[in-house]
Each structure stands twice: as C-alpha cells, then as structure tokens.
Design a protein around this motif. Sequence first.
Motif, PDB file in Angstrom:
ATOM      1  N   ASN A  51     101.703 132.772  53.312  1.00 35.55           N
ATOM      2  CA  ASN A  51     100.807 132.289  52.268  1.00 35.55           C
ATOM      3  C   ASN A  51     100.212 130.932  52.595  1.00 35.55           C
ATOM      4  O   ASN A  51      99.197 130.537  52.048  1.00 35.55           O
ATOM      5  CB  ASN A  51     101.572 132.150  50.943  1.00 35.55           C
ATOM      6  N   PHE A  52     100.899 130.195  53.450  1.00 38.26           N
ATOM      7  CA  PHE A  52     100.519 128.798  53.658  1.00 38.26           C
ATOM      8  C   PHE A  52     100.028 128.533  55.074  1.00 38.26           C
ATOM      9  O   PHE A  52      99.851 127.386  55.471  1.00 38.26           O
ATOM     10  CB  PHE A  52     101.702 127.884  53.333  1.00 38.26           C
ATOM     11  N   GLY A  53      99.826 129.582  55.828  1.00 37.63           N
ATOM     12  CA  GLY A  53      99.336 129.389  57.197  1.00 37.63           C
ATOM     13  C   GLY A  53     100.241 130.092  58.186  1.00 37.63           C
ATOM     14  O   GLY A  53     101.208 130.754  57.813  1.00 37.63           O
ATOM     15  N   GLU A  54      99.909 129.959  59.444  1.00 36.91           N
ATOM     16  CA  GLU A  54     100.651 130.659  60.490  1.00 36.91           C
ATOM     17  C   GLU A  54     101.708 129.727  61.059  1.00 36.91           C
ATOM     18  O   GLU A  54     101.437 128.919  61.931  1.00 36.91           O
ATOM     19  CB  GLU A  54      99.680 131.091  61.600  1.00 36.91           C
ATOM     20  N   PHE A  55     102.903 129.805  60.522  1.00 40.44           N
ATOM     21  CA  PHE A  55     103.951 128.894  60.969  1.00 40.44           C
ATOM     22  C   PHE A  55     104.757 129.437  62.144  1.00 40.44           C
ATOM     23  O   PHE A  55     105.065 128.741  63.079  1.00 40.44           O
ATOM     24  CB  PHE A  55     104.924 128.577  59.842  1.00 40.44           C
ATOM     25  N   GLY A  56     105.122 130.706  62.053  1.00 44.05           N
ATOM     26  CA  GLY A  56     106.059 131.270  63.017  1.00 44.05           C
ATOM     27  C   GLY A  56     105.384 131.699  64.300  1.00 44.05           C
ATOM     28  O   GLY A  56     104.166 131.742  64.411  1.00 44.05           O
ATOM     29  N   GLN A  57     106.203 132.015  65.272  1.00 40.54           N
ATOM     30  CA  GLN A  57     105.687 132.507  66.544  1.00 40.54           C
ATOM     31  C   GLN A  57     106.580 133.673  66.907  1.00 40.54           C
ATOM     32  O   GLN A  57     107.807 133.552  66.890  1.00 40.54           O
ATOM     33  CB  GLN A  57     105.807 131.389  67.578  1.00 40.54           C
ATOM     34  N   GLN A  58     105.959 134.820  67.205  1.00 38.78           N
ATOM     35  CA  GLN A  58     106.778 136.001  67.439  1.00 38.78           C
ATOM     36  C   GLN A  58     107.723 135.798  68.625  1.00 38.78           C
ATOM     37  O   GLN A  58     107.323 135.280  69.666  1.00 38.78           O
ATOM     38  CB  GLN A  58     105.896 137.215  67.692  1.00 38.78           C
ATOM     39  N   GLY A  59     108.979 136.160  68.427  1.00 38.78           N
ATOM     40  CA  GLY A  59     109.958 136.050  69.494  1.00 38.78           C
ATOM     41  C   GLY A  59     110.534 134.645  69.647  1.00 38.78           C
ATOM     42  O   GLY A  59     111.483 134.428  70.391  1.00 38.78           O
ATOM     43  N   TYR A  60     109.959 133.701  68.926  1.00 35.10           N
ATOM     44  CA  TYR A  60     110.434 132.321  69.013  1.00 35.10           C
ATOM     45  C   TYR A  60     111.029 131.873  67.684  1.00 35.10           C
ATOM     46  O   TYR A  60     112.030 131.180  67.629  1.00 35.10           O
ATOM     47  CB  TYR A  60     109.270 131.399  69.404  1.00 35.10           C
ATOM     48  N   GLY A  61     110.404 132.332  66.604  1.00 34.22           N
ATOM     49  CA  GLY A  61     110.847 131.916  65.286  1.00 34.22           C
ATOM     50  C   GLY A  61     110.088 130.691  64.829  1.00 34.22           C
ATOM     51  O   GLY A  61     108.996 130.409  65.312  1.00 34.22           O
ATOM     52  N   TYR A  62     110.697 129.975  63.915  1.00 37.86           N
ATOM     53  CA  TYR A  62     110.048 128.795  63.346  1.00 37.86           C
ATOM     54  C   TYR A  62     110.633 127.527  63.955  1.00 37.86           C
ATOM     55  O   TYR A  62     111.840 127.422  64.167  1.00 37.86           O
ATOM     56  CB  TYR A  62     110.261 128.752  61.835  1.00 37.86           C
ATOM     57  N   ASN A  63     109.768 126.552  64.194  1.00 42.03           N
ATOM     58  CA  ASN A  63     110.223 125.214  64.568  1.00 42.03           C
ATOM     59  C   ASN A  63     110.699 124.537  63.273  1.00 42.03           C
ATOM     60  O   ASN A  63     109.904 124.311  62.353  1.00 42.03           O
ATOM     61  CB  ASN A  63     109.043 124.452  65.197  1.00 42.03           C
ATOM     62  N   VAL A  64     111.995 124.247  63.221  1.00 37.74           N
ATOM     63  CA  VAL A  64     112.609 123.792  61.965  1.00 37.74           C
ATOM     64  C   VAL A  64     111.957 122.509  61.443  1.00 37.74           C
ATOM     65  O   VAL A  64     111.567 122.426  60.265  1.00 37.74           O
ATOM     66  CB  VAL A  64     114.140 123.586  62.143  1.00 37.74           C
ATOM     67  N   GLU A  65     111.818 121.522  62.321  1.00 38.23           N
ATOM     68  CA  GLU A  65     111.298 120.230  61.874  1.00 38.23           C
ATOM     69  C   GLU A  65     109.855 120.365  61.378  1.00 38.23           C
ATOM     70  O   GLU A  65     109.492 119.846  60.324  1.00 38.23           O
ATOM     71  CB  GLU A  65     111.372 119.199  63.005  1.00 38.23           C
ATOM     72  N   GLN A  66     109.066 121.117  62.149  1.00 34.77           N
ATOM     73  CA  GLN A  66     107.659 121.280  61.793  1.00 34.77           C
ATOM     74  C   GLN A  66     107.515 122.012  60.451  1.00 34.77           C
ATOM     75  O   GLN A  66     106.759 121.586  59.572  1.00 34.77           O
ATOM     76  CB  GLN A  66     106.988 122.082  62.911  1.00 34.77           C
ATOM     77  N   LEU A  67     108.286 123.099  60.305  1.00 41.51           N
ATOM     78  CA  LEU A  67     108.209 123.880  59.075  1.00 41.51           C
ATOM     79  C   LEU A  67     108.683 123.046  57.878  1.00 41.51           C
ATOM     80  O   LEU A  67     108.084 123.074  56.799  1.00 41.51           O
ATOM     81  CB  LEU A  67     109.044 125.160  59.207  1.00 41.51           C
ATOM     82  N   TYR A  68     109.760 122.277  58.110  1.00 42.35           N
ATOM     83  CA  TYR A  68     110.290 121.402  57.058  1.00 42.35           C
ATOM     84  C   TYR A  68     109.217 120.420  56.589  1.00 42.35           C
ATOM     85  O   TYR A  68     108.973 120.257  55.399  1.00 42.35           O
ATOM     86  CB  TYR A  68     111.514 120.650  57.589  1.00 42.35           C
ATOM     87  N   ASN A  69     108.551 119.789  57.562  1.00 46.26           N
ATOM     88  CA  ASN A  69     107.519 118.804  57.219  1.00 46.26           C
ATOM     89  C   ASN A  69     106.317 119.449  56.535  1.00 46.26           C
ATOM     90  O   ASN A  69     105.734 118.886  55.614  1.00 46.26           O
ATOM     91  CB  ASN A  69     107.073 118.045  58.470  1.00 46.26           C
ATOM     92  N   GLU A  70     105.951 120.648  57.009  1.00 43.43           N
ATOM     93  CA  GLU A  70     104.816 121.346  56.399  1.00 43.43           C
ATOM     94  C   GLU A  70     105.112 121.703  54.942  1.00 43.43           C
ATOM     95  O   GLU A  70     104.270 121.528  54.074  1.00 43.43           O
ATOM     96  CB  GLU A  70     104.491 122.623  57.193  1.00 43.43           C
ATOM     97  N   ILE A  71     106.316 122.208  54.699  1.00 45.32           N
ATOM     98  CA  ILE A  71     106.674 122.591  53.331  1.00 45.32           C
ATOM     99  C   ILE A  71     106.756 121.355  52.439  1.00 45.32           C
ATOM    100  O   ILE A  71     106.326 121.373  51.285  1.00 45.32           O
ATOM    101  CB  ILE A  71     107.985 123.407  53.305  1.00 45.32           C
ATOM    102  N   ALA A  72     107.276 120.254  52.992  1.00 45.67           N
ATOM    103  CA  ALA A  72     107.312 119.005  52.227  1.00 45.67           C
ATOM    104  C   ALA A  72     105.897 118.613  51.821  1.00 45.67           C
ATOM    105  O   ALA A  72     105.649 118.205  50.677  1.00 45.67           O
ATOM    106  CB  ALA A  72     107.945 117.898  53.063  1.00 45.67           C
ATOM    107  N   LYS A  73     104.947 118.793  52.749  1.00 50.27           N
ATOM    108  CA  LYS A  73     103.554 118.440  52.472  1.00 50.27           C
ATOM    109  C   LYS A  73     102.998 119.357  51.371  1.00 50.27           C
ATOM    110  O   LYS A  73     102.352 118.914  50.438  1.00 50.27           O
ATOM    111  CB  LYS A  73     102.734 118.574  53.760  1.00 50.27           C
TER     112      LYS A  73
END
Lengths: 223, 223
Positions: free
Chosen positions: A57-79
């Motif tokens: 819903n909020f953009g393309e965060f994940g990367q197939q086969g890699y998953g989510y970058n925790v710090e980046q996703l955390y900061n994005e959700i905080a934003k």
Amino acid sequence: MASDEVKKVSLAVIRRLPKYHKCLGELLQKNVERVSSQELGRILGFTASQVRQDLNNFGEFGQQGYGYNVEQLYNEIAKILGLNTEHKMVIVGAGKLGQALAGYGDFERHGFKILALFDVNPNLIGSSIRGVPVHDMKDIIYFINENEVDIAVITVPRENAQEVADTLSQTLIKGIWNFAPVEVKAGPGVIVENVHLLDGLLTLSYRMNESRLTQKLKKIHEE
Amino acid sequence: MASDEVKKVSLAVIRRLPKYHKCLGELLQKNVERVSSQELGRILGFTASQVRQDLNNFGEFGQQGYGYNVEQLYNEIAKILGLNTEHKMVIVGAGKLGQALAGYGDFERHGFKILALFDVNPNLIGSSIRGVPVHDMKDIIYFINENEVDIAVITVPRENAQEVADTLSQTLIKGIWNFAPVEVKAGPGVIVENVHLLDGLLTLSYRMNESRLTQKLKKIHEE
C-alpha cells in the motif's frame, strides 16, 4: 494523474502499521538486518501474503528473495506514521486518567511531547504533575494556537467531552485523541480518534469464553 | 464430528464484535426492531457482505429480505462475548491508571465488577478508591481464589508487569488485561489481552499526516 493521487488506505491496514513499526524496532535492536514477509508474518500472526499486501500500500519495499531491509522499512513506516516530526500534545482533564497519561513515558519516547494539562478545578490549576503544568481551561485556545500544539487528548467525563471537542475545534489543533466513553465529533480538518477501552475487555471476555468451550468439548471427546 | 467442533474465529472478527454489540444496543434503545446488513454496515463503516460474513461465523442470524432481529442479535452477541455472566475483576496497581480504571463506570454497566485494587505501597493499602478497597499485594492469590475472580487488570509499571503476571498464573484467574507497555505472558489456560495505548496515538498521527498530504495535493491541483 494517478501518480499524484494519495491512495486511500483502509483504516484496518493503518491500524496494523504501529505493529509493524514496533516489531521492526525490536528486530533493529537485535541487529537484524533483513527480514522476510514470512518471518514478519510469523512474529505478528499474519500470513506472508497479508504482510506483502499491507506494505505494498505504501510503495515497493521488499525485494524478492531478499526480503525487507529492516532499518529502511522501519524508517519508512516511521515516516508514514508521521513519527519523523515531533508532535506537541495537551491533555484536557487533569483527573486520574489525565494524570496517568501525563506520566506514561511511552508517548514522549515516540516523539509525542506533552506540554500541559488543562482543567477547570481551581485546586489543580497551577500545580504540576510529573513535571507537566496544569493550566486553566479558559486559556486553552490561546495556548494551543500560541504553542502550535497539534494533538489534544480528552480525558474529561463523558458529559463534558463534546463541549471540549467543540472548544478544541475553534483552535488550530489537528487531531483529537478521545478517551471519554462517548464518540465526539470535531470541526472540519480535525481528525478524531476515539479510544474504546471497553472493546479490549469484551475481546478478552470472548476469548475466555471460547477457551472454556474448547476445553469442555475436549473433555467430552476424551470421555 | 464437525458439528462438535468450536470453529476458530479470527481475532479480527472478534475485535469487531464489540462494535456490533454497541451499535445494536443503541438501535435497541431507539426501539428499532430489525436492521439489514446494509444498514448495519453503513453505521459501522463496513460493507454489507462483510457484516453478513462476520455474523455467519456464529450461526444463522439473518433472514433474507427481512434482515436481523435487533434484540435477538444483540442478546446473541452478548452471549458470544460472555456478557450473560457476571465477571469479577481485580486491578493490580493502585496508581493513577489503576485508580482511573476503578472509577470508569462503563465496566460495571457491562457486567464487569471490580472487587478490589492491589498494591505494595503501604500508604495506599487499607484505603479505598471510589468505593473499591486497596488490598496488600501479598494477599492476592488467596483473594482471587476465595472470591472466584476471573479477570485481573495489570496497571503496574513496565518493569513489574511480568512478575505480576507470573503471580496471577498461580491463581485460578482466567484472563489478564494488561495495560503495562510491555507484552506479558501467562501460564496455560490464562488468556492475555495486551492493551497498546500507543497504537491509537500512532493511528491518529498517521491519519493527520494523510489528511495533510491530501490537502496539499488538492492545493496543487487547484493552482
């Protein structure tokens, strides 16, 4: 143009965001660098596809086969949650609940700073509760506008809650968090979040009931 | 046998039940005799099919072309939520939050009776808060078992919450409603409902943010 539109995200998804945020914060503290949708779902009790759908819903965060970058996703959700800006709050009603919330450290830790409590009780006005001053209710409009307060918490009794919301609607306030056990309405441009304390208790009661039924049936089956 | 099984209803559905219950109670007070899934959905902000799907989890309530019998559905949901039996509660922690909850009339009105507060503070023990006595924490196991208390509310500081939950797990308690800002675990057979006060504030903050973005985009479009 489609790209200019703010996609309307369902309230159910929004209400799950704080859970993602909290969980990612805990992973970050454990120095976890990336996480899959499966793993996030396992921790939070959702399916992996629910996690992907929510975050898409909020953009393309994940990367197939890699998953989510925790710090980046955390900061994005905080934003997304508006946590990158400091919020200034006042609490209207310096009774037990108002005092309890004034001392609840979790808010300040997340960027919600409580500037003052307001009350009509002359015995409370002028005092200070855990470092937060109690002001006279009649000064609230001036105080909110002067200090650019954006959130007001209502902790007055049920019968005064709507009146307080009406007063707040005359200020530059942007959000009302209402703890009084009645739904309040506010003027245009003011977002209201009504807290339903009882709902949690009813959910608990249901789950206790359900667990009792399950045990009873288990017993019948075992006999 | 399938008919003997207690269907596992998702927590999301359960969390919506109190909203149905509240809404039906309000309709009942207005002497409304029946209501369609469309109308229920409109009041609650769900689609009609969501309403039918939710309520189908618990049996066949509605009747096509007739809708739901308000009183019958209200009573059935009350039963599902375990509201047909009186619940006895204690509050552990007689600080501001514990005191605020002890005075929150909405619980008693719904059949949740608060028998006592418990604390370790000798200045509070022996006193009474809005008619509810404050007892010594060391007597809690005896008190709960003797009085068949089924729900304990935790309002102690974060660092003491798990210890309290451990003590409660040694009693006959059936449910824990935890307000401390930390997830607590309890022994087998004890249902825990953790309250996340901060989640409501984060949701409000998100919605304020979203509304600001929408207004900004509107302005751009208008220029």
